[in-house]
Design an enzyme around this catalytic site. Structure first.
Site, PDB file in Angstrom:
ATOM      1  N   SER A 180      -9.627   1.367   2.767  1.00  0.00           N
ATOM      2  CA  SER A 180      -8.798   2.151   1.883  1.00  0.00           C
ATOM      3  C   SER A 180      -7.711   1.339   1.180  1.00  0.00           C
ATOM      4  O   SER A 180      -7.148   1.796   0.184  1.00  0.00           O
ATOM      5  CB  SER A 180      -8.134   3.301   2.646  1.00  0.00           C
ATOM      6  OG  SER A 180      -7.279   2.795   3.657  1.00  0.00           O
ATOM      7  N   SER A 210      -9.653  -0.840   7.058  1.00  0.00           N
ATOM      8  CA  SER A 210      -9.109  -0.691   5.705  1.00  0.00           C
ATOM      9  C   SER A 210      -8.388  -1.890   5.135  1.00  0.00           C
ATOM     10  O   SER A 210      -8.113  -1.922   3.935  1.00  0.00           O
ATOM     11  CB  SER A 210      -8.173   0.516   5.644  1.00  0.00           C
ATOM     12  OG  SER A 210      -8.945   1.665   5.463  1.00  0.00           O
ATOM     13  N   LYS A 234       0.857  -1.192   0.000  1.00  0.00           N
ATOM     14  CA  LYS A 234       0.000   0.000   0.000  1.00  0.00           C
ATOM     15  C   LYS A 234       0.891   1.240   0.000  1.00  0.00           C
ATOM     16  O   LYS A 234       1.891   1.286   0.723  1.00  0.00           O
ATOM     17  CB  LYS A 234      -0.882  -0.038   1.252  1.00  0.00           C
ATOM     18  CG  LYS A 234      -1.926   1.071   1.344  1.00  0.00           C
ATOM     19  CD  LYS A 234      -2.795   0.858   2.595  1.00  0.00           C
ATOM     20  CE  LYS A 234      -3.920   1.854   2.721  1.00  0.00           C
ATOM     21  NZ  LYS A 234      -4.762   1.602   3.907  1.00  0.00           N
TER      22      LYS A 234
HETATM   23  N1  GLN Z   1     -13.204   3.982   6.449  1.00  0.00           N
HETATM   24  C1  GLN Z   1     -12.387   4.296   7.582  1.00  0.00           C
HETATM   25  C2  GLN Z   1     -11.921   5.717   7.521  1.00  0.00           C
HETATM   26  O1  GLN Z   1     -12.103   6.345   6.516  1.00  0.00           O
HETATM   27  C3  GLN Z   1     -11.271   3.320   7.719  1.00  0.00           C
HETATM   28  C4  GLN Z   1      -9.989   3.733   7.118  1.00  0.00           C
HETATM   29  C5  GLN Z   1      -8.814   2.873   7.477  1.00  0.00           C
HETATM   30  O2  GLN Z   1      -8.938   1.836   8.127  1.00  0.00           O
HETATM   31  N2  GLN Z   1      -7.643   3.366   7.108  1.00  0.00           N
HETATM   32  O3  GLN Z   1     -11.377   6.234   8.451  1.00  0.00           O
END
Ligand code: GLN
Length: 481
Positions: A152, A176, A77
């Site tokens: 994400s 994410s 990532k």
């Molecule tokens: N959807 C969550 C957020 O936007 C999770 C994001 C993540 O785990 N990095 O914060």
């Protein structure tokens, strides 16, 4: 050559002399060429990968010691630093940022002769759950490219699912890793807080986030944890876990184990197909000898509100470093007074990041903190108490990973609250520091559904055993790419 193998199968085949690292890397690059224009998992490709593979093959041939990855392609990532490579965080703000050092996970994998095949797409600074908030365009779901792949760590999930690598590393602040794993039908793991070093992971909300693997099988996740977990002097939140071999005894089964079904994570709003898949998973676990029983975790109701309050606060302070002086997309300071310079630089953030910064500036501020930030911290500690209580009675907890099926690109992009609410089943593991895993379980109308299991802190090994047991009951169709 077959790219549709697990990481551990790859290791075996290289050791048996059936395949070479160079052939496998070349084939993988061909696959990326073939499918990534459509799926857009990758933000950058390692153009030295074939040479690196050749060097590893040479080591193997000459009988030198070779690391346990044997040159396997792993995607990363793009919020983790690889020395000398671009690390954009999916943001215009870091479009040209080249990392000056390796994240701890990267140096550990380098020691094991992994090949970083490329950096993969994410929502900007890991804020989002569809990859639509990447400044470089969304990734697409390999099961149906009209649908979001989740996020994400969407690029990570897509690259594993579409055979563009053997494993990937993502980061999980509120789901994410698990959310895109569920949407793309791969395994996604959020470890106990502190199990894996965050050194070299660009921070979003440090107090709750963890790096986690996305893999094709539970065993591959165990294999990855063996390589990247452990104490790190560069990250003081890391913990020392004894009994760190996650692969041994993975087939111990779950006979006699008690599993709590979290009522609030199967409540109103859960898609009927997701509900029925979860009930099937529970029935399968019972047929393997587990004892399943419903449990109520009341604070789950407030978990999303608490999560977004806490994470926006931490994000607000973490993002303050992007002032275009220490980091940023770069333009000369001449002709600007200080504030207008910084404010011009910060316009380069995308809409979701700006939304988080505005929330993050407001909720902890004098006069409001009691109502928002401190309240959120109370929810966090009450939720942790409830979950700790649950683990006195149960070995594991179960819930759907995501309450709904993957949805169409663009469908929810203008409805931030609807997007926030989709995190309802994943944020609890982060707020409480517990490990959780998403296992591919079913396909409904051509779209994947993942099942989530949780364990108590430091019980990552037994969580993988339970996940492995469930995984053995599942046979899914192949991804139609
Ligand atoms: N959807 C969550 C957020 O936007 C999770 C994001 C993540 O785990 N990095 O914060």
């Amino acid at each position: 050559m077959n790219l549709k193998i697990s990481a551990l199968e790859y290791v075996q085949q290289v050791q048996n002399g059936n395949i070479s690292a160079e052939d496998f890397i070349s084939k993988t690059l061909e696959q990326i060429n073939k499918v990534d224009e459509k799926l857009h998992a990758f933000l950058s490709i390692n153009d030295d990968a074939v040479n690196q593979a050749r060097a590893i093959d040479k080591k193997i041939k000459s009988g030198d010691k070779v690391g346990s990855c044997f040159g396997m392609p792993i995607s990363i990532k793009d919020n983790m630093c690889i020395k000398g490579s671009k690390t954009t965080c999916g943001s215009k703000m870091l479009e040209n940022f080249v990392a000056p050092y390796d994240a701890t996970v990267i140096s550990k994998l380098k020691q094991q002769d992994a090949i970083f095949i490329g950096k993969v797409n994410l929502d900007e600074f890991a804020m989002g759950l569809t990859t639509e908030f990447s400044a470089f365009g969304p990734s697409k779901n390999p099961w149906n490219p009209e649908y979001v792949p989740g996020g994400s760590s969407g690029g990570s999930a897509v690259s594993v699912s579409a055979f563009e690598c053997l494993m990937s590393l993502g980061s999980d602040t509120g789901g994410s890793v698990r959310n895109p794993a569920s949407f793309c039908s791969v395994v996604g793991y959020k470890p106990t807080y502190g199990l894996i070093s965050r050194y070299g992971l660009i921070s979003y909300a440090n107090s709750i986030e963890q790096i986690g693997p996305l893999t094709r099988t539970v065993k591959d996740t165990a294999f990855m944890l063996n390589m990247i977990s452990g104490l790190d002097p560069n990250d003081n939140t890391t913990i020392n876990v004894k009994n760190g071999d996650y692969l041994s005894d993975i087939d111990s089964g779950i006979e006699g184990k008690k599993i709590g079904i979290i009522k609030e994570m199967m409540a109103e709003g859960t898609d009927p197909a997701v509900l029925s898949a979860t009930n099937d998973a529970i029935a399968k676990l019972e047929s393997l000898g587990a004892i399943c029983e419903e449990i109520s975790i009341d604070m789950v109701k407030y978990s999303v509100a608490a999560y977004y309050t806490i994470t926006a606060t931490e994000a607000g302070s973490n993002l303050a470093r992007y002032d275009n002086i220490r980091y940023g997309y770069d333009f000369p300071v001449e002709g600007y007074e200080f504030n207008s310079y910084i404010s011009k630089a910060r316009k380069n953030f995308g809409p979701e990041v700006i939304r988080r910064m505005i929330i993050g500036g407001f909720v902890p501020s004098a006069g409001h903190a009691g109502k928002y930030f401190l309240k959120a911290m109370k929810v966090k500690s009450k939720l942790t108490k409830e979950i700790d209580e649950a683990f006195k009675k149960f070995d594991f907890l179960i819930a759907p990973t995501v309450p709904i099926l993957p949805f169409k690109l663009g469908e929810k992009i203008n409805d931030p609250v609807a997007l926030f609410l989709i995190d309802i089943n994943t944020v609890t593991a982060n707020l409480t520091g517990k490990p959780a895993i998403s296992i591919p379980f079913s396909i409904s109308n051509g779209l994947p559904i993942g099942i989530q299991l949780f364990a108590d802190s430091n019980n990552d090994k037994s969580l993988l055993q339970a996940a492995y047991a469930l995984e053995q009951t599942v046979k899914l169709p192949e991804v139609p790419i």
